[in-house]
Design a protein around this motif. Structure first.
Motif, PDB file in Angstrom:
ATOM      1  N   THR A  93       0.810  -1.212   0.000  1.00 53.51           N
ATOM      2  CA  THR A  93       0.000   0.000   0.000  1.00 53.51           C
ATOM      3  C   THR A  93       0.847   1.268   0.000  1.00 53.51           C
ATOM      4  O   THR A  93       0.312   2.363  -0.092  1.00 53.51           O
ATOM      5  CB  THR A  93      -0.865   0.011   1.279  1.00 53.51           C
ATOM      6  OG1 THR A  93       0.004  -0.341   2.361  1.00 53.51           O
ATOM      7  CG2 THR A  93      -1.999  -0.984   1.196  1.00 53.51           C
TER       8      THR A  93
ATOM      9  N   ASN B 273      -4.766  -0.543  -4.826  1.00 57.61           N
ATOM     10  CA  ASN B 273      -5.922   0.297  -4.505  1.00 57.61           C
ATOM     11  C   ASN B 273      -6.910  -0.677  -3.857  1.00 57.61           C
ATOM     12  O   ASN B 273      -7.598  -1.434  -4.533  1.00 57.61           O
ATOM     13  CB  ASN B 273      -6.452   0.888  -5.823  1.00 57.61           C
ATOM     14  CG  ASN B 273      -7.804   1.568  -5.677  1.00 57.61           C
ATOM     15  OD1 ASN B 273      -8.474   1.449  -4.663  1.00 57.61           O
ATOM     16  ND2 ASN B 273      -8.196   2.274  -6.728  1.00 57.61           N
TER      17      ASN B 273
ATOM     18  N   HIS C 260     -10.714  -0.951  -4.748  1.00 63.59           N
ATOM     19  CA  HIS C 260     -10.888  -1.489  -6.103  1.00 63.59           C
ATOM     20  C   HIS C 260     -10.672  -3.005  -6.118  1.00 63.59           C
ATOM     21  O   HIS C 260     -11.415  -3.765  -6.741  1.00 63.59           O
ATOM     22  CB  HIS C 260      -9.875  -0.799  -7.029  1.00 63.59           C
ATOM     23  CG  HIS C 260     -10.122  -1.010  -8.482  1.00 63.59           C
ATOM     24  ND1 HIS C 260     -11.378  -0.958  -9.055  1.00 63.59           N
ATOM     25  CD2 HIS C 260      -9.262  -1.264  -9.508  1.00 63.59           C
ATOM     26  CE1 HIS C 260     -11.281  -1.174 -10.358  1.00 63.59           C
ATOM     27  NE2 HIS C 260     -10.019  -1.373 -10.651  1.00 63.59           N
TER      28      HIS C 260
ATOM     29  N   GLY D  81      -7.482   5.376  -6.031  1.00 60.43           N
ATOM     30  CA  GLY D  81      -6.104   5.003  -5.665  1.00 60.43           C
ATOM     31  C   GLY D  81      -5.398   6.137  -4.936  1.00 60.43           C
ATOM     32  O   GLY D  81      -5.679   7.318  -5.173  1.00 60.43           O
TER      33      GLY D  81
END
Lengths: 285, 385
Positions: A138, A158, A161, A240
């Protein structure tokens, strides 16, 4: 009694002080979680918290609930077994970004695909904090970490997502600045059946913010306030995170599809009819 | 307590070891199984997946063996008896959670139908090369229980025993089959449910105000706590005290790890099962386990027909190792001969227990088949005084 903090009965006061650093956001998330439990009027005896390993993995140790501190990355499969064997439990997975999306990434997507009735709270501090601030899946591109001293160049996950594509029924992101919204989201997931996922951006001033010259805990709160933009229903492909860019927060996904246990039951009833025997609540006492 | 008559497939059957193991698990009360496909073990959970919806329970096929070996522990804390099955490569992936089960005292059963290794090795062919891994595979100090069946009938009988031992000691139990035992088909007699003794989980009788999750009552095994009943307990793989709270001191480590070891070692005499025949006057004794004991049996018969004084000793419990019994054999035998489908694993334990009292001869086989009877027989003849 009026002086008693309302969240105190939900904490293991005998374990305080906790291990987290000054300015860390994990405690704020627990405060929101405790308030969400109170607001949702849920039977606390039926709530179980399962954590993995890492700073956020220590949450299970501080909440005054049935709590399980499991192995690194495996909070979700442990929670899956707990929920399937004892469907009356409300099972919360409370862990960090590295635990859930790196070492536990496979379990994250498969539990979302199966739509196991779990509530996942992912505290995302963008780094491996417990071990000294190494890069995580991340960590935003160009951020400096203990293992990326010249800046990261791997594109990060992300998470909203990812879990939407895998099948989660509820997906929200807030920061530790958004305590009211976060508390509301945490109460909402108790009404959802299926795989729910809340990402909470949380500061790690000791390792992430310091290395990236982003100030202390208070500076991070200002950063969250200035950079956040609420966009409920935003397409998750557009949320994102970057090192210094906008932080899209809000409830991105709220949909319904049958959870694993309902699908299992329906399939067995169709295939076996009267020969199907419903699983007893607990099977060995 | 007795087994559930609705679940037990009472009667005389013609079953392979894998299916018999599954029936043993169901008879023992297993109502949760997790697996990941792997040869030659998958048949056990395939049968479970077919049987369990009509018994009342859950099978889940997980995304990998890491998940399979921990989802079952979640199910145990949810109240079920649970197990997973695998073979070498999957067993390697499960090691961390064997340590977790030992540390958190989670009763469960890991079935390993052994095949040739290392790595992918021989997926469809036998070996007995995971025996040391079963004992030492997870990091840190812990004691383990491992059983070794040598027939489909024992796959049924000993699987029940494995679940009972897991509950009695609150420990993970390794069920060490091999490809031949898993795939050989023989008569399996499944008794009536009221003839099958089941060890129930020992839940605490204490109230939530006086209960300590890892407090013992003198017998070294803590009472279990039900989830969802208001106890608000904590459990962790960290070193912990009797409250289940993390405690990072050498004293807490010493107290916990010694208890985890002692609770099983102190009971070793009671839980080391073995089969012994003709050892009293034997000059040479064959020590074997699993499928190799079936080959050794033939070698013993042929040797005796030639007038040789041969005894046989079969390990049913591999861990804890039967030190006392082996020492007793070593005291009067001229030699101990240890055939096994590996390059010498349990033979080291035999050497350790024999402590130089008599020679210990290894008869290794790298796996992929079983020993030729002659290989074992000639080893016996060679060491005859």
């Amino acid at each position: 009694m009026s002086t008693l903090n309302p969240v105190e009965p939900l904490l293991r006061s005998d374990r305080l002080p906790h291990i987290w650093c000054p300015g860390c956001g994990i405690g704020i998330t627990i405060n929101c979680f405790a308030r969400a439990l109170i607001e949702s009027k849920i039977d606390l005896d039926s709530v179980a918290v399962v954590s993995g390993i890492g700073c956020s993995g220590r949450v299970a140790g501080y909440v005054n609930l049935d709590s399980f501190h499991t192995t690194h990355g495996r909070a979700i499969p442990f929670a899956t077994g707990l929920k399937l064997a004892n469907p009356k439990l409300e099972v919360i997975v409370y862990s960090g970004d590295g635990d859930l999306s790196a070492i536990g990434g496979n379990h994250l997507i498969h539990a979302a695909r199966r739509n196991i009735d779990l509530k996942v709270i992912c505290v995302n501090n963008l780094t491996y904090a417990m071990t000294g601030g190494q890069s995580a899946p991340t960590t935003p591109e160009h951020a400096v970490s203990a293992t990326s001293p010249y800046g990261t160049f791997e594109p990060p996950f992300n998470l909203p997502h990812l879990v939407e594509a895998a099948g989660a029924v509820y997906i929200a992101r807030w920061t530790t600045f958004h305590v009211r919204q976060l508390t509301r989201a945490m109460s909402e997931i108790f009404k959802k059946k299926g795989f729910s996922f809340i990402e909470v951006l949380s500061p790690c001033p000791t390792l992430y913010q310091r290395r990236n010259k982003m100030g202390d805990g208070l500076d991070t709160m200002k950063f969250y306030k200035e950079k956040s933009r609420i966009r409920h229903g935003a397409p998750t492909s557009e949320v994102g995170l970057t090192l210094n860019g906008e932080i899209i927060v809000g409830k991105f996904v709220d949909r319904d599809r049958p959870d694993y246990a309902s699908l299992m039951r329906a399939q067995y009833v169709e295939a076996l009819g009267d020969r199907y025997v419903e699983c007893r609540e607990t099977t060995c006492n | 307590m007795k087994a559930d008559p609705q679940a037990v497939l009472t009667g005389t059957h013609f079953l392979d070891g894998d299916k018999a193991c599954c029936e043993g698990a169901i008879a023992a009360g297993a109502r949760f199984a997790a697996g990941y496909p792997i040869t030659p073990a998958t048949e056990i959970v395939e049968r479970f997946a077919s049987r369990i919806p009509s018994v009342g329970g859950t099978f889940i096929q997980m995304e990998d063996e890491l998940a399979a070996s921990i989802v079952l522990q979640g199910a145990v804390w949810g109240g079920a008896k649970a197990f997973t099955v695998t073979s070498g490569p999957g067993f390697s992936l499960m090691m961390e959670h064997i340590g977790y089960a030992a540390m958190t005292e989670t009763p469960c059963v890991f079935v390993d139908v052994q095949r040739g290794g290392p790595s992918t090795g021989l997926p469809t062919l036998p070996a007995q090369a995971d025996m040391m891994q079963a004992r030492w595979g997870s990091h840190g100090d812990y004691e383990i229980i491992a059983l070794c069946p040598n027939s489909p009938q024992e796959c049924f009988d000993l699987t029940i025993r494995a679940f009972n031992l897991a509950e009695e000691f609150r420990a993970p139990v390794m069920f060490m089959m091999d490809e031949v035992v898993g795939h050989m088909t023989e008569k399996v007699v499944i008794p009536a449910a009221d003839q099958i003794e089941i060890t129930p989980r020992r839940f605490t009788h204490r109230s939530k105000f006086e209960y300590l999750p890892y407090g013992t009552n003198g017998d070294m095994v803590p009472d279990f706590v039900p989830t969802g009943q208001g106890y608000k307990f904590h459990m962790t793989g960290l070193t912990h005290d009797e409250r289940g709270y993390p405690n990072m001191t050498p004293q807490a480590q010493d107290q916990l790890v010694r208890r985890l070891q002692k609770k099983i070692r102190a009971a070793a005499a009671r839980i080391t099962f073995f089969e012994e025949e003709g050892t009293e006057n034997a000059e040479v004794i064959v020590i074997s386990y699993g499928i190799t004991s079936r080959v050794a049996q033939r070698a013993v018969e042929l040797g005796r027909a030639r007038g040789l004084k041969i005894g046989k000793f079969r390990l049913i419990t591999a861990w804890p190792f039967p030190d006392e019994q082996i020492r007793r054999l070593a005291l009067h035998a001229k030699a101990l001969v240890v055939p096994e489908l590996n390059l010498g694993q349990m033979v080291r334990e035999v050497e350790r227990a024999a402590a130089g009292l008599c020679p210990v001869i290894s008869v290794p086989h790298a796996g992929g088949g079983v020993h030729r009877t002659d290989d074992i027989l000639s080893a016996l003849v060679e060491v005859m005084p």
